[in-house]
Design an enzyme around this catalytic site. Structure first.
Site, PDB file in Angstrom:
ATOM      1  N   ASP A  60       0.804  -1.226   0.000  1.00 44.86           N
ATOM      2  CA  ASP A  60       0.000   0.000   0.000  1.00 44.86           C
ATOM      3  C   ASP A  60       0.837   1.277   0.000  1.00 44.86           C
ATOM      4  O   ASP A  60       0.425   2.308   0.548  1.00 44.86           O
ATOM      5  CB  ASP A  60      -0.970   0.007   1.202  1.00 44.86           C
ATOM      6  CG  ASP A  60      -1.868  -1.209   1.212  1.00 44.86           C
ATOM      7  OD1 ASP A  60      -2.195  -1.705   0.120  1.00 44.86           O
ATOM      8  OD2 ASP A  60      -2.241  -1.672   2.309  1.00 44.86           O
ATOM      9  N   LYS A  90       1.754   2.114  -5.061  1.00 46.97           N
ATOM     10  CA  LYS A  90       2.308   1.542  -6.298  1.00 46.97           C
ATOM     11  C   LYS A  90       1.393   1.814  -7.493  1.00 46.97           C
ATOM     12  O   LYS A  90       1.868   2.149  -8.579  1.00 46.97           O
ATOM     13  CB  LYS A  90       2.509   0.022  -6.136  1.00 46.97           C
ATOM     14  CG  LYS A  90       3.503  -0.340  -5.040  1.00 46.97           C
ATOM     15  CD  LYS A  90       3.622  -1.838  -4.847  1.00 46.97           C
ATOM     16  CE  LYS A  90       2.373  -2.498  -4.311  1.00 46.97           C
ATOM     17  NZ  LYS A  90       2.029  -2.138  -2.919  1.00 46.97           N
ATOM     18  N   ASN A 102      -5.273 -10.307  -3.561  1.00 44.19           N
ATOM     19  CA  ASN A 102      -4.975  -9.725  -2.241  1.00 44.19           C
ATOM     20  C   ASN A 102      -4.502  -8.286  -2.416  1.00 44.19           C
ATOM     21  O   ASN A 102      -4.610  -7.465  -1.511  1.00 44.19           O
ATOM     22  CB  ASN A 102      -3.912 -10.556  -1.488  1.00 44.19           C
ATOM     23  CG  ASN A 102      -2.679 -10.878  -2.321  1.00 44.19           C
ATOM     24  OD1 ASN A 102      -2.651 -10.673  -3.532  1.00 44.19           O
ATOM     25  ND2 ASN A 102      -1.635 -11.390  -1.672  1.00 44.19           N
ATOM     26  N   GLY A 113      -4.520  -4.426  -3.789  1.00 48.47           N
ATOM     27  CA  GLY A 113      -5.516  -3.394  -4.085  1.00 48.47           C
ATOM     28  C   GLY A 113      -4.752  -2.150  -4.467  1.00 48.47           C
ATOM     29  O   GLY A 113      -4.132  -1.522  -3.617  1.00 48.47           O
ATOM     30  N   HIS A 114      -4.737  -1.839  -5.752  1.00 49.74           N
ATOM     31  CA  HIS A 114      -3.943  -0.712  -6.258  1.00 49.74           C
ATOM     32  C   HIS A 114      -4.878   0.405  -6.714  1.00 49.74           C
ATOM     33  O   HIS A 114      -5.676   0.218  -7.622  1.00 49.74           O
ATOM     34  CB  HIS A 114      -3.039  -1.179  -7.411  1.00 49.74           C
ATOM     35  CG  HIS A 114      -2.018  -2.183  -6.986  1.00 49.74           C
ATOM     36  ND1 HIS A 114      -1.139  -2.784  -7.843  1.00 49.74           N
ATOM     37  CD2 HIS A 114      -1.717  -2.678  -5.753  1.00 49.74           C
ATOM     38  CE1 HIS A 114      -0.357  -3.615  -7.170  1.00 49.74           C
ATOM     39  NE2 HIS A 114      -0.693  -3.577  -5.896  1.00 49.74           N
ATOM     40  N   GLN A 119       2.080  -6.116  -3.131  1.00 55.56           N
ATOM     41  CA  GLN A 119       2.545  -6.199  -1.737  1.00 55.56           C
ATOM     42  C   GLN A 119       3.837  -5.384  -1.567  1.00 55.56           C
ATOM     43  O   GLN A 119       4.004  -4.395  -2.250  1.00 55.56           O
ATOM     44  CB  GLN A 119       2.735  -7.659  -1.296  1.00 55.56           C
ATOM     45  CG  GLN A 119       1.436  -8.432  -1.128  1.00 55.56           C
ATOM     46  CD  GLN A 119       0.870  -8.982  -2.421  1.00 55.56           C
ATOM     47  OE1 GLN A 119       1.548  -9.650  -3.172  1.00 55.56           O
ATOM     48  NE2 GLN A 119      -0.393  -8.718  -2.696  1.00 55.56           N
TER      49      GLN A 119
HETATM   50  P1  GDP Z   1      -0.792   0.295  -3.520  1.00 55.83           P
HETATM   51  O1  GDP Z   1      -1.372  -0.982  -3.040  1.00 55.83           O
HETATM   52  O2  GDP Z   1       0.683   0.388  -3.274  1.00 55.83           O
HETATM   53  O3  GDP Z   1      -1.135   0.589  -4.956  1.00 55.83           O
HETATM   54  O4  GDP Z   1      -1.452   1.453  -2.653  1.00 55.83           O
HETATM   55  P2  GDP Z   1      -3.021   1.583  -2.251  1.00 55.83           P
HETATM   56  O5  GDP Z   1      -3.761   2.010  -3.456  1.00 55.83           O
HETATM   57  O6  GDP Z   1      -3.475   0.376  -1.536  1.00 55.83           O
HETATM   58  O7  GDP Z   1      -2.934   2.722  -1.165  1.00 55.83           O
HETATM   59  C1  GDP Z   1      -2.388   3.976  -1.446  1.00 55.83           C
HETATM   60  C2  GDP Z   1      -3.452   5.050  -1.180  1.00 55.83           C
HETATM   61  O8  GDP Z   1      -2.824   6.315  -1.136  1.00 55.83           O
HETATM   62  C3  GDP Z   1      -4.476   5.166  -2.294  1.00 55.83           C
HETATM   63  O9  GDP Z   1      -5.702   5.554  -1.719  1.00 55.83           O
HETATM   64  C4  GDP Z   1      -3.926   6.268  -3.177  1.00 55.83           C
HETATM   65  O10 GDP Z   1      -4.939   6.954  -3.903  1.00 55.83           O
HETATM   66  C5  GDP Z   1      -3.297   7.175  -2.162  1.00 55.83           C
HETATM   67  N1  GDP Z   1      -2.122   7.927  -2.615  1.00 55.83           N
HETATM   68  C6  GDP Z   1      -1.133   7.561  -3.458  1.00 55.83           C
HETATM   69  N2  GDP Z   1      -0.166   8.503  -3.502  1.00 55.83           N
HETATM   70  C7  GDP Z   1      -0.564   9.497  -2.676  1.00 55.83           C
HETATM   71  C8  GDP Z   1       0.006  10.760  -2.269  1.00 55.83           C
HETATM   72  O11 GDP Z   1       1.100  11.136  -2.680  1.00 55.83           O
HETATM   73  N3  GDP Z   1      -0.701  11.492  -1.368  1.00 55.83           N
HETATM   74  C9  GDP Z   1      -1.910  11.101  -0.881  1.00 55.83           C
HETATM   75  N4  GDP Z   1      -2.513  11.880  -0.003  1.00 55.83           N
HETATM   76  N5  GDP Z   1      -2.475   9.925  -1.234  1.00 55.83           N
HETATM   77  C10 GDP Z   1      -1.816   9.139  -2.110  1.00 55.83           C
HETATM   78  P1  IMO Z   2      -0.854  -4.255  -2.216  1.00 54.03           P
HETATM   79  O1  IMO Z   2      -0.386  -4.821  -3.536  1.00 54.03           O
HETATM   80  C1  IMO Z   2      -0.945  -4.622   2.111  1.00 54.03           C
HETATM   81  C2  IMO Z   2      -1.037  -8.662   3.764  1.00 54.03           C
HETATM   82  C3  IMO Z   2      -2.286  -9.102   4.492  1.00 54.03           C
HETATM   83  C4  IMO Z   2      -1.680 -10.064   5.507  1.00 54.03           C
HETATM   84  C5  IMO Z   2      -0.560 -10.732   4.725  1.00 54.03           C
HETATM   85  C6  IMO Z   2      -0.928 -12.073   4.128  1.00 54.03           C
HETATM   86  O2  IMO Z   2      -2.152  -3.536  -2.307  1.00 54.03           O
HETATM   87  O3  IMO Z   2       0.223  -3.465  -1.571  1.00 54.03           O
HETATM   88  P2  IMO Z   2      -2.467 -12.829   2.097  1.00 54.03           P
HETATM   89  O4  IMO Z   2      -3.918 -12.596   1.803  1.00 54.03           O
HETATM   90  O5  IMO Z   2      -1.552 -12.303   1.025  1.00 54.03           O
HETATM   91  O6  IMO Z   2      -2.155 -14.247   2.438  1.00 54.03           O
HETATM   92  O7  IMO Z   2      -2.161 -11.984   3.434  1.00 54.03           O
HETATM   93  O8  IMO Z   2      -0.225  -9.833   3.681  1.00 54.03           O
HETATM   94  N1  IMO Z   2      -1.239  -8.175   2.385  1.00 54.03           N
HETATM   95  C7  IMO Z   2      -1.177  -6.893   2.037  1.00 54.03           C
HETATM   96  N2  IMO Z   2      -0.991  -5.782   2.779  1.00 54.03           N
HETATM   97  N3  IMO Z   2      -1.030  -4.513   0.772  1.00 54.03           N
HETATM   98  C8  IMO Z   2      -1.200  -5.608   0.001  1.00 54.03           C
HETATM   99  O9  IMO Z   2      -1.163  -5.571  -1.341  1.00 54.03           O
HETATM  100  C9  IMO Z   2      -1.303  -6.876   0.635  1.00 54.03           C
HETATM  101  N4  IMO Z   2      -1.479  -8.144   0.199  1.00 54.03           N
HETATM  102  C10 IMO Z   2      -1.421  -8.934   1.278  1.00 54.03           C
HETATM  103  O10 IMO Z   2      -2.932  -8.028   5.100  1.00 54.03           O
HETATM  104  O11 IMO Z   2      -1.083  -9.333   6.552  1.00 54.03           O
HETATM  105 MG    MG Z   3      -2.893  -1.675  -1.789  1.00 57.05          MG
END
Ligand code: GDP
Ligand code: IMO
Ligand code: MG
Length: 427
Positions: free
Chosen positions: A13, A16, A38, A40-41, A223
């Site tokens: 998270d 990415k 698993n 969520g981007h 991840q």
């Molecule tokens: P990922 O799994 O690495 O793709 O990240 P996620 O999407 O799960 O979580 C990142 C969250 O931060 C999302 O809600 C994005 O929209 C948000 N985000 C990404 N870059 C920035 C930033 O520079 N500032 C803020 N405030 N939010 C951001």
């Molecule tokens: P992105 O790509 C954050 C965490 C779960 C748990 C552990 C194992 O959005 O960054 P699993 O379902 O993979 O067996 O869970 O890994 N986890 C993540 N945490 N971002 C993710 O993906 C994750 N994918 C798995 O919360 O702790």
């Molecule tokens: Mg994510």
């Protein structure tokens, strides 16, 4: 032309999805090579917000081609839902999304075993998985019991699946859990394959030829390093290699065809699920990070645990992934803080530790060694150039570069595409 691997440098998270979206401009291909739904981007484009789980984030750029590689574990029913979801929003995957025939398939019994595994563990030993069946599917892959996308179109598939289900039902029954009906699963797979069938192919020659033509590939890591099965906080990890090596084994593009590794690093740290987290905050600063950063899981909606920036973690990413440059995200979330803390090392039993220990019981006892830095207390979201950053923000970034030994090439100050600063030469 450069093939770029993008990895998450913390516990996932990191943002990415957003950085992939920014970098896709220059690439022809975006490839997922590990993990499953698993992940969520999140990508924000104008007023639209997309959360992608299995479909590579590059799909949002017209004309770019996307691959779900052999290293991904794929739930066919979930993927069809996702494809329908993006199609309804005007994004077509026809001729643009290719699924490896070697990718392993997640079946309902994997999800049920994931849930059973978690439910049966005693408190404190649960991993807090996303319950998407990821661990059991990779488990079957390693045990040589899995089924792959190529099997789903084989005439023998019904028999192969029935025998798997017979075996898994024995295990589920012994656990006192509900069992799976083979014919229902077969029907749902047949239905999903009406959509997925035409997308399944051998993606190895596809990418090999793309590399030969000099087309640029972007590998979208899922991840993060600390969730990597080998280098993360085992056993509180996912079941794949989220480090840069996973891009190669999970796509079939050889390591010597990779040119650059971009590490996505949040300006602070978060983690969702269980497991040790040395800089975790349990005070109002942690609350502020969660609130301002909207730190709630993109896949499960769970609140993310929040803490200060941890350079020991970042250096672990540098060593295990060969990070060439950072994409630092969410700097804007720190805009309101008077004082920031930055962990530069740990202390364990009176000894200073510069590297991340393998033993999680030791990690749990590590005390962060903090440096304090003044905050900047001005909004950064609207900035477009590094030079415009407040002096205290520049110092914070410079310190991160110093303690990690890697330069920040991309700086993100908001969720949208526009809120991205590309570093030129800096004073
Ligand atoms: P990922 O799994 O690495 O793709 O990240 P996620 O999407 O799960 O979580 C990142 C969250 O931060 C999302 O809600 C994005 O929209 C948000 N985000 C990404 N870059 C920035 C930033 O520079 N500032 C803020 N405030 N939010 C951001
Ligand atoms: P992105 O790509 C954050 C965490 C779960 C748990 C552990 C194992 O959005 O960054 P699993 O379902 O993979 O067996 O869970 O890994 N986890 C993540 N945490 N971002 C993710 O993906 C994750 N994918 C798995 O919360 O702790
Ligand atoms: Mg994510």
């Amino acid at each position: 032309m450069a093939n770029t691997i993008l990895i998450g440098a913390q516990w996932g998270d990191e943002g990415k999805g957003k950085i992939i979206d920014v970098l896709t401009e220059r690439a022809q291909w975006v490839v997922r090579a590990q993990g499953g739904n698993n992940a969520g981007h999140t990508v924000e484009v104008g007023e639209d917000r997309f959360v992608l789980h299995l479909v590579p984030s590059g799909i949002l750029h017209e004309g770019k081609k996307c691959v779900i590689g052999n290293g991904v574990v794929l739930d066919p029913v979930a993927l069809v839902e996702e494809i329908k979801g993006v199609s309804e929003r005007g994004i077509s995957v026809a001729g643009r999304l290719f699924i490896s025939d070697r990718a392993h398939v997640v079946f309902p019994y994997h999800r049920m075993l994931d849930a059973q595994g978690e439910a049966r563990k005693i408190k404190g030993e649960q991993i807090g998985t996303t319950l998407r069946g990821i661990g059991p599917t990779y488990g079957d892959k390693a045990s040589r019991f899995g089924l792959r996308m190529c099997d789903l179109v084989d005439p023998e598939f019904p028999a192969l699946l029935r025998s798997r289900i017979e075996e898994k039902n024995r295990i589920l029954s012994a656990m006192g859990a509900p069992v799976v009906d083979a014919e229902t699963v077969l029907d749902s797979v047949r239905e999903a394959m009406k959509i997925l069938g035409p997308l399944v192919c051998d993606t190895v020659p596809l990418l090999f030829e793309a590399v030969r033509r000099g087309e640029e590939i972007l590998f979208e890591g899922a991840q993060g390093v600390m969730l990597d099965i080998d280098f993360g906080t085992y056993p509180y990890v996912t079941s794949s290699n989220a480090t840069s090596g996973g891009a190669s084994t999970g796509s079939g593009v050889a390591p010597n065809r990779m040119d650059r590794v971009v590490g996505v690093l949040k300006a602070y740290t978060t983690r969702v699920g269980e497991g040790p987290f040395p800089t975790e905050l349990f005070d109002e600063n942690g609350e502020q990070l969660r609130k301002v950063g909207r730190e709630f899981g993109a896949t499960t909606g769970r609140p993310r645990r929040c803490g200060w920036f941890d350079a020991v973690v970042a250096r672990h990413a540098v060593m295990t992934c060969g990070v060439d440059e950072w994409a630092l995200t969410k700097l804007d979330v720190l805009d309101g803080f008077h004082t920031l803390k930055l962990c530069v090392a740990y202390e364990l039993d009176g000894k200073r530790m510069e590297v991340f220990p393998a033993n999680i019981r030791e990690v749990a006892r590590c005390m962060p060694v903090y440096e304090e830095m003044p905050g900047w207390r001005t909004p950064t979201t609207a900035l477009t150039r590094f030079e415009e950053l407040p002096a205290a923000a520049k110092r914070y970034l410079a310190r991160i570069e110093e303690v990690t030994g890697v330069r920040i090439g991309i700086l993100s100050v908001g969720p949208r595409r526009e809120s991205t600063l590309m570093a030129g030469p800096r004073a």
